[in-house]
Design an enzyme around this catalytic site. Sequence first.
Site, PDB file in Angstrom:
ATOM      1  N   GLU A   1      -9.153 -13.685  -2.052  1.00 53.55           N
ATOM      2  CA  GLU A   1      -8.523 -13.725  -0.974  1.00 53.55           C
ATOM      3  C   GLU A   1      -9.048 -14.893  -0.099  1.00 53.55           C
ATOM      4  O   GLU A   1     -10.573 -14.991   0.054  1.00 53.55           O
ATOM      5  CB  GLU A   1      -8.437 -12.870   0.082  1.00 53.55           C
ATOM      6  CG  GLU A   1      -7.715 -12.984   1.561  1.00 53.55           C
ATOM      7  CD  GLU A   1      -7.485 -11.759   2.430  1.00 53.55           C
ATOM      8  OE1 GLU A   1      -7.856 -11.962   3.635  1.00 53.55           O
ATOM      9  OE2 GLU A   1      -7.239 -10.564   1.829  1.00 53.55           O
TER      10      GLU A   1
ATOM     11  N   ASP B   1     -11.488 -11.439  10.145  1.00 47.45           N
ATOM     12  CA  ASP B   1     -10.251 -11.651   9.236  1.00 47.45           C
ATOM     13  C   ASP B   1      -9.172 -12.082   9.895  1.00 47.45           C
ATOM     14  O   ASP B   1      -8.413 -11.033  10.366  1.00 47.45           O
ATOM     15  CB  ASP B   1     -10.378 -10.479   8.414  1.00 47.45           C
ATOM     16  CG  ASP B   1      -9.481 -10.784   7.050  1.00 47.45           C
ATOM     17  OD1 ASP B   1      -9.293 -11.832   6.778  1.00 47.45           O
ATOM     18  OD2 ASP B   1      -9.209  -9.896   6.147  1.00 47.45           O
TER      19      ASP B   1
ATOM     20  N   HIS C   1       1.100  -1.487   0.173  1.00 45.79           N
ATOM     21  CA  HIS C   1      -0.042   0.103   0.047  1.00 45.79           C
ATOM     22  C   HIS C   1       0.843   1.211   0.004  1.00 45.79           C
ATOM     23  O   HIS C   1       2.126   1.259   0.683  1.00 45.79           O
ATOM     24  CB  HIS C   1      -0.889   0.006   1.241  1.00 45.79           C
ATOM     25  CG  HIS C   1      -1.721  -1.085   1.499  1.00 45.79           C
ATOM     26  ND1 HIS C   1      -1.426  -2.157   2.283  1.00 45.79           N
ATOM     27  CD2 HIS C   1      -3.154  -1.123   1.170  1.00 45.79           C
ATOM     28  CE1 HIS C   1      -2.314  -3.069   2.219  1.00 45.79           C
ATOM     29  NE2 HIS C   1      -3.538  -2.216   1.556  1.00 45.79           N
TER      30      HIS C   1
ATOM     31  N   ASP D   1      -1.005 -12.477   1.945  1.00 49.70           N
ATOM     32  CA  ASP D   1      -1.510 -11.699   2.823  1.00 49.70           C
ATOM     33  C   ASP D   1      -1.964 -12.208   4.299  1.00 49.70           C
ATOM     34  O   ASP D   1      -3.026 -12.513   4.514  1.00 49.70           O
ATOM     35  CB  ASP D   1      -2.929 -11.087   2.094  1.00 49.70           C
ATOM     36  CG  ASP D   1      -3.526  -9.965   2.867  1.00 49.70           C
ATOM     37  OD1 ASP D   1      -3.004  -9.418   3.842  1.00 49.70           O
ATOM     38  OD2 ASP D   1      -4.797  -9.643   2.554  1.00 49.70           O
TER      39      ASP D   1
ATOM     40  N   HIS E   1     -11.545 -13.971   3.034  1.00 44.12           N
ATOM     41  CA  HIS E   1     -12.459 -13.340   2.688  1.00 44.12           C
ATOM     42  C   HIS E   1     -13.647 -14.247   1.970  1.00 44.12           C
ATOM     43  O   HIS E   1     -14.772 -13.953   2.302  1.00 44.12           O
ATOM     44  CB  HIS E   1     -12.089 -12.293   1.644  1.00 44.12           C
ATOM     45  CG  HIS E   1     -11.364 -11.146   1.914  1.00 44.12           C
ATOM     46  ND1 HIS E   1     -11.151 -10.271   1.267  1.00 44.12           N
ATOM     47  CD2 HIS E   1     -10.707 -10.927   3.094  1.00 44.12           C
ATOM     48  CE1 HIS E   1     -10.018  -9.133   2.018  1.00 44.12           C
ATOM     49  NE2 HIS E   1     -10.068  -9.682   3.080  1.00 44.12           N
TER      50      HIS E   1
ATOM     51  N   ASP F   1      -6.441 -13.674   9.003  1.00 41.44           N
ATOM     52  CA  ASP F   1      -5.344 -13.607   7.896  1.00 41.44           C
ATOM     53  C   ASP F   1      -4.139 -14.570   8.317  1.00 41.44           C
ATOM     54  O   ASP F   1      -2.896 -13.986   8.720  1.00 41.44           O
ATOM     55  CB  ASP F   1      -4.658 -11.839   8.075  1.00 41.44           C
ATOM     56  CG  ASP F   1      -5.579 -11.312   7.112  1.00 41.44           C
ATOM     57  OD1 ASP F   1      -6.336 -11.873   6.350  1.00 41.44           O
ATOM     58  OD2 ASP F   1      -5.863 -10.054   7.313  1.00 41.44           O
TER      59      ASP F   1
ATOM     60  N   ASP G   1       2.217   2.042   3.389  1.00 43.62           N
ATOM     61  CA  ASP G   1       3.034   1.178   3.927  1.00 43.62           C
ATOM     62  C   ASP G   1       4.419   1.567   3.869  1.00 43.62           C
ATOM     63  O   ASP G   1       5.458   1.260   4.531  1.00 43.62           O
ATOM     64  CB  ASP G   1       2.958  -0.264   3.311  1.00 43.62           C
ATOM     65  CG  ASP G   1       1.513  -0.838   3.271  1.00 43.62           C
ATOM     66  OD1 ASP G   1       0.775  -0.437   4.339  1.00 43.62           O
ATOM     67  OD2 ASP G   1       1.593  -1.727   2.556  1.00 43.62           O
TER      68      ASP G   1
ATOM     69  N   ASP H   1      -4.869 -13.371  -2.888  1.00 43.07           N
ATOM     70  CA  ASP H   1      -4.294 -13.129  -1.411  1.00 43.07           C
ATOM     71  C   ASP H   1      -4.474 -14.480  -1.071  1.00 43.07           C
ATOM     72  O   ASP H   1      -5.260 -14.841  -0.718  1.00 43.07           O
ATOM     73  CB  ASP H   1      -4.994 -12.031  -0.949  1.00 43.07           C
ATOM     74  CG  ASP H   1      -4.377 -10.764  -1.071  1.00 43.07           C
ATOM     75  OD1 ASP H   1      -3.687 -10.409  -1.836  1.00 43.07           O
ATOM     76  OD2 ASP H   1      -4.910  -9.982  -0.478  1.00 43.07           O
TER      77      ASP H   1
END
Length: 438
Positions: free
Chosen positions: A269, A308, A102, A340, A272, A310, A105, A297
Amino acid sequence: MTESYFASIAPIEFEGAASENPLAYRYYDKNRVVLGKRMEDHLRMAVCYWHTFCSEGADMFGPGTFHRPWHIGPMDQAHAEHKLNEAFEFFTRLGLPFFCFHDTDVMAEAHTIREHVDNLARIGDRIQEKMAATGVKLLWGTANLFSHPRYMAGAASNPDPDVFRFAATQVRHCMDLTKRLGGQNYVLWGGREGYDSLLNTDLKQEKAQLGRFLKMVIEHKHKIGFSGTILIEPKPHEPTKHQYDFDVETVYSFLVANGLEKEVKLNIEANHATLAGHSFEHEIATAVALGVFGSIDMNRGDPQNGWDTDQFPNDVREITTALYYILLGGGFTTGGNNFDAKVRRQSFEPADLFYAHVGAVDTVAQGLINAAAMIEGGQLAGIVKERYAGWQGELGRAILDGKMSLEALSDGAVAEGITPRPRSGRQEMIENLVGRYL
């Protein structure tokens, strides 16, 4: 020069399935040829910048636990460059070909829109230098349009046109940088493009704004000559109660409504999909069927938690079936597998970042090997083909080609006195078949 945070970790090498070294690849041999292509070229794996280098290990109930050196002090240009140097130390030790980021980031913290533009351009020069020196490539870039308080009510869907303008500025300059760095995709994730309450929301207005924003993104892509793919990443909720990019089918409908289904593909993802009540392979197969599959992802969620998580992928069966449908669809073009995922709050040492990625990389590599064997074996594809064989016959083709009316079908069925009989779907047999490849 200060010693790297990762100085104690040697470059990760392939040692084979018999290796007991937790910091070695057991299955990921990047030069192994699978279905006529190198494993590295099939999988196109990437490290994500945000979870790996920006996460401080905080959660809703406690502060950060990681205490990385680049987390200390103000996020000015010096700190941004410190983090960048460590990131490329990590990328090169891991030996993966890509990374993703991003805008916020990588750049120094900005307090004005002018600072944002300038700071992103400044760090972009340093990123370009590091990429040239290491050979690490950019899979995709994206703008963070969800963390800053200005985006609490969304970015493109925000009630305030000035917030819309700020978001447009971020996307414009992040896409410009992505192009400059040779990025192969540009991602849009609508983290706050949704609502928390319908009572203060104009759905028609917000969806019109989203459509116009996306059209402007496409217009800018063509104006600057960006040859990469524009990707949208579906997610049903979190941080908003309901997000407009709920799942693959929802995003596809949105694209069709705006005439953009030929311009945009999807970044899917795993976690998701879990939140949307779907399996990972369902979302992939749906995107492939609709012609909008783009990138992945790669992570996992926890079906027992409603958020989430992750986590790094470790379910070989899930990844095998996911990659099977990706391979059936022709594999990746500009997309790839971006990890991710984030280490858990108790995993705060430098080595933990490597353990997590090594395990994930090997899981995906195993999945590819298994999926390729399923493709080469041909049994599953043969079963599916036989199941739908009737649609390749004269009657089936006539129906699909629009040569039969409802009346003609009905009259013919009655005249022939048809009595269709059920046929077994052989689900259990097929599941056993897949199990033999694991």
